[in-house]
Design a protein around this motif. Sequence first.
Motif, PDB file in Angstrom:
ATOM      1  N   ALA A 185       1.055  -1.420   0.242  1.00 44.87           N
ATOM      2  CA  ALA A 185       0.076  -0.112   0.301  1.00 44.87           C
ATOM      3  C   ALA A 185       0.858   1.824   0.119  1.00 44.87           C
ATOM      4  CB  ALA A 185      -1.006  -0.031   0.851  1.00 44.87           C
ATOM      5  N   ARG A 186       1.974   1.019   0.373  1.00 45.20           N
ATOM      6  CA  ARG A 186       3.289   2.138   1.182  1.00 45.20           C
ATOM      7  C   ARG A 186       4.139   2.025   0.190  1.00 45.20           C
ATOM      8  NH1 ARG A 186       1.377   6.336   2.115  1.00 45.20           N
ATOM      9  NH2 ARG A 186       2.912   7.474   3.623  1.00 45.20           N
ATOM     10  N   ASN A 187       5.024   1.307  -0.582  1.00 42.91           N
ATOM     11  CA  ASN A 187       5.622   1.026  -1.519  1.00 42.91           C
ATOM     12  C   ASN A 187       6.852   1.154  -0.659  1.00 42.91           C
ATOM     13  OD1 ASN A 187       4.351   0.752  -4.468  1.00 42.91           O
ATOM     14  ND2 ASN A 187       4.013   3.017  -3.875  1.00 42.91           N
ATOM     15  N   LEU A 188       6.540   0.226   0.256  1.00 48.92           N
ATOM     16  CA  LEU A 188       7.771  -0.283   1.271  1.00 48.92           C
ATOM     17  C   LEU A 188       8.431  -1.352   0.710  1.00 48.92           C
ATOM     18  CD1 LEU A 188       6.237   1.306   4.366  1.00 48.92           C
ATOM     19  CD2 LEU A 188       7.866   2.930   2.851  1.00 48.92           C
ATOM     20  N   THR A 189       9.905  -1.219   1.874  1.00 47.52           N
ATOM     21  CA  THR A 189      10.206  -2.882   1.651  1.00 47.52           C
ATOM     22  C   THR A 189      10.268  -3.898   2.794  1.00 47.52           C
ATOM     23  OG1 THR A 189      12.647  -2.430   3.267  1.00 47.52           O
ATOM     24  CG2 THR A 189      12.405  -1.990   1.568  1.00 47.52           C
ATOM     25  N   THR A 190       9.765  -4.898   3.266  1.00 45.78           N
ATOM     26  CA  THR A 190       9.566  -5.792   4.193  1.00 45.78           C
ATOM     27  C   THR A 190       9.525  -5.595   4.870  1.00 45.78           C
ATOM     28  OG1 THR A 190       9.328  -7.117   2.244  1.00 45.78           O
ATOM     29  CG2 THR A 190       9.057  -8.154   4.412  1.00 45.78           C
ATOM     30  N   LYS A 191      11.109  -4.587   5.135  1.00 47.96           N
ATOM     31  CA  LYS A 191      11.742  -3.771   6.534  1.00 47.96           C
ATOM     32  C   LYS A 191      11.077  -3.366   7.108  1.00 47.96           C
ATOM     33  CE  LYS A 191      15.903  -3.226   8.901  1.00 47.96           C
ATOM     34  NZ  LYS A 191      16.810  -3.337   9.135  1.00 47.96           N
ATOM     35  N   ARG A 192      10.471  -2.635   5.977  1.00 51.50           N
ATOM     36  CA  ARG A 192      10.160  -0.938   6.191  1.00 51.50           C
ATOM     37  C   ARG A 192       8.746  -1.459   7.193  1.00 51.50           C
ATOM     38  NH1 ARG A 192      13.390   3.871   3.223  1.00 51.50           N
ATOM     39  NH2 ARG A 192      15.630   3.387   4.717  1.00 51.50           N
ATOM     40  N   ALA A 193       7.864  -2.171   6.377  1.00 54.92           N
ATOM     41  CA  ALA A 193       6.659  -2.388   6.604  1.00 54.92           C
ATOM     42  C   ALA A 193       6.125  -2.533   8.034  1.00 54.92           C
ATOM     43  CB  ALA A 193       5.972  -2.578   5.391  1.00 54.92           C
ATOM     44  N   PHE A 194       7.615  -3.577   7.796  1.00 54.56           N
ATOM     45  CA  PHE A 194       7.227  -4.495   9.231  1.00 54.56           C
ATOM     46  C   PHE A 194       7.159  -3.245  10.361  1.00 54.56           C
ATOM     47  CE2 PHE A 194       9.336  -7.035  13.373  1.00 54.56           C
ATOM     48  CZ  PHE A 194       8.426  -7.780  13.447  1.00 54.56           C
ATOM     49  N   VAL A 195       8.005  -3.088  10.941  1.00 50.85           N
ATOM     50  CA  VAL A 195       8.267  -1.562  11.538  1.00 50.85           C
ATOM     51  C   VAL A 195       7.009  -0.914  10.762  1.00 50.85           C
ATOM     52  CG1 VAL A 195       9.696   1.303  12.228  1.00 50.85           C
ATOM     53  CG2 VAL A 195      10.321  -1.258  11.484  1.00 50.85           C
ATOM     54  N   SER A 196       6.600  -0.569  10.425  1.00 54.64           N
ATOM     55  CA  SER A 196       5.296   0.654  10.336  1.00 54.64           C
ATOM     56  C   SER A 196       3.820   0.024  10.863  1.00 54.64           C
ATOM     57  CB  SER A 196       4.677   0.612   9.018  1.00 54.64           C
ATOM     58  OG  SER A 196       6.355   1.818   8.401  1.00 54.64           O
ATOM     59  N   ALA A 197       4.440  -1.215  10.602  1.00 56.57           N
ATOM     60  CA  ALA A 197       2.746  -2.064  11.117  1.00 56.57           C
ATOM     61  C   ALA A 197       3.359  -3.278  12.660  1.00 56.57           C
ATOM     62  CB  ALA A 197       2.737  -3.238  10.962  1.00 56.57           C
ATOM     63  N   LEU A 198       4.507  -2.811  13.003  1.00 55.88           N
ATOM     64  CA  LEU A 198       4.356  -2.767  14.576  1.00 55.88           C
ATOM     65  C   LEU A 198       4.236  -2.797  15.818  1.00 55.88           C
ATOM     66  CD1 LEU A 198       5.674  -5.075  16.613  1.00 55.88           C
ATOM     67  CD2 LEU A 198       7.973  -4.012  15.774  1.00 55.88           C
ATOM     68  N   ILE A 199       3.720  -1.369  15.938  1.00 57.96           N
ATOM     69  CA  ILE A 199       3.466  -0.690  17.203  1.00 57.96           C
ATOM     70  C   ILE A 199       2.441  -0.739  16.931  1.00 57.96           C
ATOM     71  CG2 ILE A 199       3.873   2.051  18.188  1.00 57.96           C
ATOM     72  CD1 ILE A 199       6.644   2.437  16.675  1.00 57.96           C
ATOM     73  N   PRO A 200       1.474  -0.727  15.986  1.00 57.94           N
ATOM     74  CA  PRO A 200       0.224  -0.572  16.529  1.00 57.94           C
ATOM     75  C   PRO A 200      -0.981  -1.778  16.454  1.00 57.94           C
ATOM     76  CG  PRO A 200       0.436   0.767  14.052  1.00 57.94           C
ATOM     77  CD  PRO A 200       1.757   0.025  14.869  1.00 57.94           C
ATOM     78  N   THR A 201      -0.295  -2.641  15.516  1.00 62.89           N
ATOM     79  CA  THR A 201      -0.472  -4.299  15.958  1.00 62.89           C
ATOM     80  C   THR A 201      -0.308  -4.476  17.547  1.00 62.89           C
ATOM     81  OG1 THR A 201       0.583  -5.036  13.422  1.00 62.89           O
ATOM     82  CG2 THR A 201      -0.282  -6.531  15.762  1.00 62.89           C
ATOM     83  N   MET A 202       0.968  -3.887  17.944  1.00 61.33           N
ATOM     84  CA  MET A 202       0.962  -4.374  18.928  1.00 61.33           C
ATOM     85  C   MET A 202       0.202  -3.386  20.155  1.00 61.33           C
ATOM     86  SD  MET A 202       5.424  -4.363  19.781  1.00 61.33           S
ATOM     87  CE  MET A 202       5.464  -4.393  21.064  1.00 61.33           C
ATOM     88  N   LEU A 203      -0.034  -2.263  20.225  1.00 61.47           N
ATOM     89  CA  LEU A 203      -0.852  -1.947  20.626  1.00 61.47           C
ATOM     90  C   LEU A 203      -2.456  -2.048  20.833  1.00 61.47           C
ATOM     91  CD1 LEU A 203      -0.428   2.254  20.130  1.00 61.47           C
ATOM     92  CD2 LEU A 203       0.037   1.017  22.538  1.00 61.47           C
ATOM     93  N   PHE A 204      -2.539  -3.090  19.746  1.00 65.42           N
ATOM     94  CA  PHE A 204      -4.107  -2.909  19.418  1.00 65.42           C
ATOM     95  C   PHE A 204      -4.105  -5.282  20.097  1.00 65.42           C
ATOM     96  CE2 PHE A 204      -6.663  -5.855  16.876  1.00 65.42           C
ATOM     97  CZ  PHE A 204      -7.562  -6.202  16.520  1.00 65.42           C
ATOM     98  N   GLY A 205      -2.870  -5.665  20.295  1.00 62.10           N
ATOM     99  CA  GLY A 205      -2.707  -6.755  21.130  1.00 62.10           C
ATOM    100  C   GLY A 205      -3.237  -6.408  22.298  1.00 62.10           C
TER     101      GLY A 205
END
Length: 218
Positions: A185-205
Amino acid sequence: MKLITNPNEFFQELSREDVRIQKPMTIVVAIAAIISAYQYLLAAKLSQVIPSDLAGFFVVGAYIGIIGSFIGIFAVWLILTVMMHGLSSLLFNGKGSFRRTFEFTGYGFLPSLVGSLVTIPMSAYYVLNAKVPKISIEQLQQNPEIVKSVLLSILPRDLVYSNLIINLAITVWSLTLWTFAIKHARNLTTKRAFVSALIPTMLFGLYQAYSFIRLLLP
């Protein structure tokens, strides 16, 4: 099936098409409907516990809570989208429309739908078969936590713990989907996408885990 078996390829192919909210919306609506139905079932059971003089107020509050929960899942979808979209912009200068991020983030709720289809029927079984005592206003005044005690008697601690473990597994699965969703969706590398998704997912979890743990705390 490709979303489950090969999410990277799934989002890569979908990124070539126009934004379509209908399919992820169906996933989120299904989750909201299942949760709301279970809450209605639980409220109906607990209304048998509440003193007759207070039952009317309890039912009204329960309905408000059910409506709030139904709307809340859409608020969570929007909040997670804003966070992932914003982090990918601030940290990695991600490129891509907010509507695309919103669409792809919706697919990341598929694990939550699967988890709901596993945990809620088990909980509903205990609720339907539970024998609950009637409490008086005096008991409620002396011990405001008595309703919580009744709830725990309906839902065994082992079930709550097992649901917590399943929820943690679902969170990890969601993180995987959201990583590839943000990547394309944001044209990122997998590593950068993981970092972008990690914090919101951790807060959700963590929020979901807190909801379970709070039920167990005295």
